[in-house]
Design an enzyme around this catalytic site. Sequence first.
Site, mmCIF file in Angstrom:
data_model
loop_
_atom_site.group_PDB
_atom_site.id
_atom_site.type_symbol
_atom_site.label_atom_id
_atom_site.label_comp_id
_atom_site.label_asym_id
_atom_site.label_seq_id
_atom_site.Cartn_x
_atom_site.Cartn_y
_atom_site.Cartn_z
ATOM 1 N N LYS A 73 -8.737 -4.364 -4.046
ATOM 2 C CA LYS A 73 -7.303 -4.489 -4.318
ATOM 3 C C LYS A 73 -6.918 -5.939 -4.609
ATOM 4 O O LYS A 73 -6.155 -6.230 -5.529
ATOM 5 C CB LYS A 73 -6.485 -3.986 -3.128
ATOM 6 N N ASP A 82 0.861 -1.179 0.000
ATOM 7 C CA ASP A 82 0.000 0.000 0.000
ATOM 8 C C ASP A 82 0.905 1.239 0.000
ATOM 9 O O ASP A 82 2.117 1.144 0.221
ATOM 10 C CB ASP A 82 -0.877 -0.061 1.260
ATOM 11 N N LEU A 83 0.314 2.414 -0.231
ATOM 12 C CA LEU A 83 1.089 3.662 -0.186
ATOM 13 C C LEU A 83 0.908 4.402 1.139
ATOM 14 O O LEU A 83 1.757 4.353 2.018
ATOM 15 C CB LEU A 83 0.717 4.578 -1.355
ATOM 16 N N THR A 133 -3.027 0.954 -4.070
ATOM 17 C CA THR A 133 -3.422 2.125 -3.289
ATOM 18 C C THR A 133 -4.865 2.528 -3.575
ATOM 19 O O THR A 133 -5.423 2.172 -4.618
ATOM 20 C CB THR A 133 -2.479 3.314 -3.611
ATOM 21 N N GLY A 134 -5.430 3.271 -2.665
ATOM 22 C CA GLY A 134 -6.735 3.871 -2.897
ATOM 23 C C GLY A 134 -6.647 5.133 -3.728
ATOM 24 O O GLY A 134 -7.654 5.625 -4.238
ATOM 25 N N ASN A 159 -8.991 -1.284 3.594
ATOM 26 C CA ASN A 159 -8.995 -1.614 2.166
ATOM 27 C C ASN A 159 -7.842 -2.547 1.802
ATOM 28 O O ASN A 159 -7.746 -2.998 0.662
ATOM 29 C CB ASN A 159 -8.971 -0.349 1.300
ATOM 30 N N ASP A 166 -2.033 -0.951 5.963
ATOM 31 C CA ASP A 166 -2.420 -0.349 7.245
ATOM 32 C C ASP A 166 -3.904 -0.028 7.334
ATOM 33 O O ASP A 166 -4.361 0.510 8.335
ATOM 34 C CB ASP A 166 -1.632 0.945 7.477
#
Length: 270
Positions: free
Chosen positions: A194, A12-13, A46-47, A220, A217
Amino acid sequence: MLQEKIKVVISDLDGTLLNSDHKISQYTKTVFQELHNQNYLIIIATGRHHLDAMPIVAGLDVPVYLVTSNGARIHSPEKELIFSYNMESEAVKSVLSLDIDPEITTVLFRENVWQTNKHNEKLNEFQPEVNYHPELVDFENLEDLSAIKVFFTHDRHSKLIELRDQILEKHTGLFSHAFSLPLCLEFMDKSVDKSVAIARILELENFVFQQALSFGDGYNDEKMLNSSGKGLVMGNAPDSLKNKLSHLEVILTNDNDGVAKYIAQELLNN
């Protein structure tokens, strides 16, 4: 040995690869360059919208697959769009027609701009360099409301919980949703996640989830973390997520280069 079975690294970012200033540290860049040199497949999930995420990921200076908007878009390491899925206009219109608390900021992720009902300084802080521009609109005046995703934010998590329940009650089985952060609620088409997008990439590259190491974290990231051969939860993740994923290991925080330090020690033996 972990390095014998892991061939793919997924991260994730925000809150994971990025520190609290929404930047990637030089140490993290060095570790990811070594991952590439040792022929690991790298996926960033990422979102964020792809126009927002691309310049950030470019800072790694290694080829990566990019999953954005929680799985609604996939771009190849050559930045070619290889998968996309939108929410239909009528579905979005139905959501926005609900009695939404006016204190909540609503955002439509469109292809080239993000449209919002109000200016929100906290959202702008996520883009130190603005590549994906906001546009202030009155949603009632828009004919086409098709969107990559619908995003809501408010300082009180409880307000978003109420809104989530309100939307789900009226739209059973239509959407997937996630809290990327406790103060960020996101709705996508029901087919978008994802983990689904990552599975597409793994199939293209002849890998399976059991060969993947993943870091996240947020809620999602939940399916992605649970599907991987080894999923790691960031030390800065909400306690509620840590408790829900208590079977997974918790590592250092994003501000302590948790992802890079774990990779260096457990995968690269540095």
